[in-house]
Scaffold this active site. Sequence first.
Site, PDB file in Angstrom:
ATOM      1  CB  SER A 115      40.524 -14.478  64.695  1.00  0.00           C
ATOM      2  OG  SER A 115      40.862 -15.166  65.585  1.00  0.00           O
ATOM      3  CB  ILE A 117      38.504   1.308  70.618  1.00  0.00           C
ATOM      4  CG1 ILE A 117      39.543   0.238  71.341  1.00  0.00           C
ATOM      5  CG2 ILE A 117      36.898   1.024  71.066  1.00  0.00           C
ATOM      6  CD1 ILE A 117      39.451   0.409  72.677  1.00  0.00           C
ATOM      7  CG  ASN A 130      40.236  -6.033  63.277  1.00  0.00           C
ATOM      8  OD1 ASN A 130      41.255  -5.357  62.988  1.00  0.00           O
ATOM      9  ND2 ASN A 130      40.429  -6.642  64.561  1.00  0.00           N
ATOM     10  CG  ASP A 187      39.350  -7.233  69.170  1.00  0.00           C
ATOM     11  OD1 ASP A 187      40.149  -7.055  70.049  1.00  0.00           O
ATOM     12  OD2 ASP A 187      39.438  -6.840  67.945  1.00  0.00           O
ATOM     13  CG  HIS A 220      42.422  -9.929  67.649  1.00  0.00           C
ATOM     14  ND1 HIS A 220      42.659  -8.616  68.302  1.00  0.00           N
ATOM     15  CD2 HIS A 220      42.374 -10.844  68.318  1.00  0.00           C
ATOM     16  CE1 HIS A 220      43.085  -8.964  69.347  1.00  0.00           C
ATOM     17  NE2 HIS A 220      42.926 -10.045  69.710  1.00  0.00           N
ATOM     18  CD  GLN A 243      49.975 -19.532  59.154  1.00  0.00           C
ATOM     19  OE1 GLN A 243      48.803 -20.022  58.469  1.00  0.00           O
ATOM     20  NE2 GLN A 243      51.083 -20.356  58.906  1.00  0.00           N
TER      21      GLN A 243
HETATM   22  N1  LIG Z   1      34.396  -1.357  67.932  1.00  0.00           N
HETATM   23  C1  LIG Z   1      35.461  -1.821  67.492  1.00  0.00           C
HETATM   24  N2  LIG Z   1      36.592  -1.132  67.252  1.00  0.00           N
HETATM   25  C2  LIG Z   1      37.624  -1.821  66.865  1.00  0.00           C
HETATM   26  C3  LIG Z   1      37.719  -3.363  66.775  1.00  0.00           C
HETATM   27  C4  LIG Z   1      36.386  -3.897  66.944  1.00  0.00           C
HETATM   28  O1  LIG Z   1      36.236  -5.355  67.047  1.00  0.00           O
HETATM   29  N3  LIG Z   1      35.124  -3.201  67.226  1.00  0.00           N
HETATM   30  N4  LIG Z   1      38.870  -3.933  66.455  1.00  0.00           N
HETATM   31  C5  LIG Z   1      40.164  -3.109  66.644  1.00  0.00           C
HETATM   32  C6  LIG Z   1      41.370  -3.826  66.441  1.00  0.00           C
HETATM   33  N5  LIG Z   1      42.097  -4.158  67.641  1.00  0.00           N
HETATM   34  C7  LIG Z   1      42.167  -5.384  67.590  1.00  0.00           C
HETATM   35  O2  LIG Z   1      41.998  -6.145  66.926  1.00  0.00           O
HETATM   36  C8  LIG Z   1      42.296  -3.240  68.601  1.00  0.00           C
HETATM   37  C9  LIG Z   1      42.742  -1.962  68.325  1.00  0.00           C
HETATM   38  C10 LIG Z   1      43.079  -0.889  69.273  1.00  0.00           C
HETATM   39  C11 LIG Z   1      42.765  -1.292  70.515  1.00  0.00           C
HETATM   40  C12 LIG Z   1      43.082  -0.380  71.654  1.00  0.00           C
HETATM   41  O3  LIG Z   1      43.110  -0.572  72.882  1.00  0.00           O
HETATM   42  N6  LIG Z   1      43.460   1.013  71.167  1.00  0.00           N
HETATM   43  C13 LIG Z   1      43.648   2.164  71.999  1.00  0.00           C
HETATM   44  C14 LIG Z   1      44.827   2.849  71.632  1.00  0.00           C
HETATM   45  C15 LIG Z   1      46.010   2.121  71.275  1.00  0.00           C
HETATM   46  C16 LIG Z   1      47.035   2.910  70.643  1.00  0.00           C
HETATM   47  O4  LIG Z   1      46.615   3.739  69.868  1.00  0.00           O
HETATM   48  O5  LIG Z   1      48.087   2.222  70.403  1.00  0.00           O
HETATM   49  C17 LIG Z   1      42.618   3.020  72.102  1.00  0.00           C
HETATM   50  O6  LIG Z   1      41.736   2.979  71.070  1.00  0.00           O
HETATM   51  O7  LIG Z   1      42.105   3.793  73.286  1.00  0.00           O
HETATM   52  C18 LIG Z   1      42.290  -2.652  70.914  1.00  0.00           C
HETATM   53  C19 LIG Z   1      42.020  -3.550  69.916  1.00  0.00           C
HETATM   54  C20 LIG Z   1      40.038  -1.669  65.787  1.00  0.00           C
HETATM   55  N7  LIG Z   1      38.730  -1.274  66.488  1.00  0.00           N
HETATM   56  N1  LIG Z   2      44.417  -5.297  67.865  1.00  0.00           N
HETATM   57  C1  LIG Z   2      44.988  -5.236  66.469  1.00  0.00           C
HETATM   58  C2  LIG Z   2      46.164  -5.897  66.134  1.00  0.00           C
HETATM   59  O1  LIG Z   2      47.007  -6.037  67.015  1.00  0.00           O
HETATM   60  N2  LIG Z   2      46.320  -6.158  64.732  1.00  0.00           N
HETATM   61  C3  LIG Z   2      47.560  -6.720  64.538  1.00  0.00           C
HETATM   62  O2  LIG Z   2      48.438  -5.815  64.361  1.00  0.00           O
HETATM   63  C4  LIG Z   2      49.465  -6.211  63.090  1.00  0.00           C
HETATM   64  C5  LIG Z   2      49.563  -5.154  62.213  1.00  0.00           C
HETATM   65  O3  LIG Z   2      50.705  -5.569  61.473  1.00  0.00           O
HETATM   66  P1  LIG Z   2      50.873  -4.775  59.977  1.00  0.00           P
HETATM   67  O4  LIG Z   2      50.521  -3.174  60.154  1.00  0.00           O
HETATM   68  O5  LIG Z   2      52.326  -5.028  59.549  1.00  0.00           O
HETATM   69  O6  LIG Z   2      49.646  -5.200  58.828  1.00  0.00           O
HETATM   70  C6  LIG Z   2      48.691  -7.463  62.726  1.00  0.00           C
HETATM   71  O7  LIG Z   2      49.328  -8.511  63.098  1.00  0.00           O
HETATM   72  C7  LIG Z   2      47.354  -7.494  63.427  1.00  0.00           C
HETATM   73  O8  LIG Z   2      46.941  -8.815  63.426  1.00  0.00           O
END
Ligand SMILES: Nc1nc2c(c(=O)[nH]1)N[C@@H](CN(C=O)c1ccc(C(=O)N[C@@H](CCC(=O)O)C(=O)O)cc1)CN2
Ligand SMILES: NCC(=O)N[C@@H]1O[C@H](COP(=O)([O-])[O-])[C@@H](O)[C@H]1O
Length: 206
Positions: A136, A92, A107, A145, A109, A173
């Site tokens: 998305s 995050i 990103n 997100d 998702h 997809q």
């Molecule tokens: N400010 C934003 N940061 C991020 C976004 C966003 O839209 N705004 N998208 C994410 C990607 N993502 C989902 O698509 C996502 C990635 C990570 C997490 C999360 O809870 N991470 C934890 C650690 C998890 C781990 O290390 O396995 C954390 O950061 O504490 C939620 C959603 C990327 N960043």
């Molecule tokens: N919240 C973020 C998240 O879950 N993202 C998802 O992680 C996978 C990464 O796969 P990849 O490393 O094989 O591209 C993808 O499916 C992406 O949508």
Amino acid sequence: MSNIVVLISGNGSNLQAIIDSVKNGAIEGRISAVISNRPGVFGLERAEKAGIPAITVDHTKFTSRADFEQALSQTIDQYQPDVLVLAGFMRILSSEFVQHYLGKMLNIHPSLLPKYPGLNTHRRVLENGDKEHGTSVHFVTAELDGGPIIAQRSIHVTADDTEESLQQKIQQQEHKLYPEVVSWLCNGRVQFKDGKAWLDNQVISI
Ligand SMILES: Nc1nc2c(c(=O)[nH]1)N[C@@H](CN(C=O)c1ccc(C(=O)N[C@@H](CCC(=O)O)C(=O)O)cc1)CN2
Ligand SMILES: NCC(=O)N[C@@H]1O[C@H](COP(=O)([O-])[O-])[C@@H](O)[C@H]1O
């Protein structure tokens, strides 16, 4: 020719789809660097095999998110990206970091946003008995997100689906959708203006 930097945390199958689309000319750009917050992930091997600088900025080596993000942005900015692609990047990001790249950071998702922001989307779809799921692509904003959605693709959920089968269906997809949206940002068809996503000078309302 747009300058692209890709951030990853794992396998890198979406990175690979983007590498392949740059190679075949579908994306008018070049990937200048791939940066992972986790060492030794397969996505870094994918980058090395493609001759792309593969860099690790390990978030566990920093005592704060702010220190990690400072190191990350200093690394990114050495490559002066026009487009910053989060491809399975699992940290995050702070509002300060996001602001620095606002309008050039994408990103992907694995859900039909605004349903299921955050983690474990496939599990949540199954737990809720949803019949439709999807992926998305959105601009990244401070709201996790919650940034303006650019495009989505949906799949049908069947009774025999598992988290693993959903991930496979979703990623099929993703590997078509993400390179297409990255190409739109590289060639200027998609823009971030007034806090919204625009395609061909029309506001995208998803
Ligand atoms: N400010 C934003 N940061 C991020 C976004 C966003 O839209 N705004 N998208 C994410 C990607 N993502 C989902 O698509 C996502 C990635 C990570 C997490 C999360 O809870 N991470 C934890 C650690 C998890 C781990 O290390 O396995 C954390 O950061 O504490 C939620 C959603 C990327 N960043
Ligand atoms: N919240 C973020 C998240 O879950 N993202 C998802 O992680 C996978 C990464 O796969 P990849 O490393 O094989 O591209 C993808 O499916 C992406 O949508």
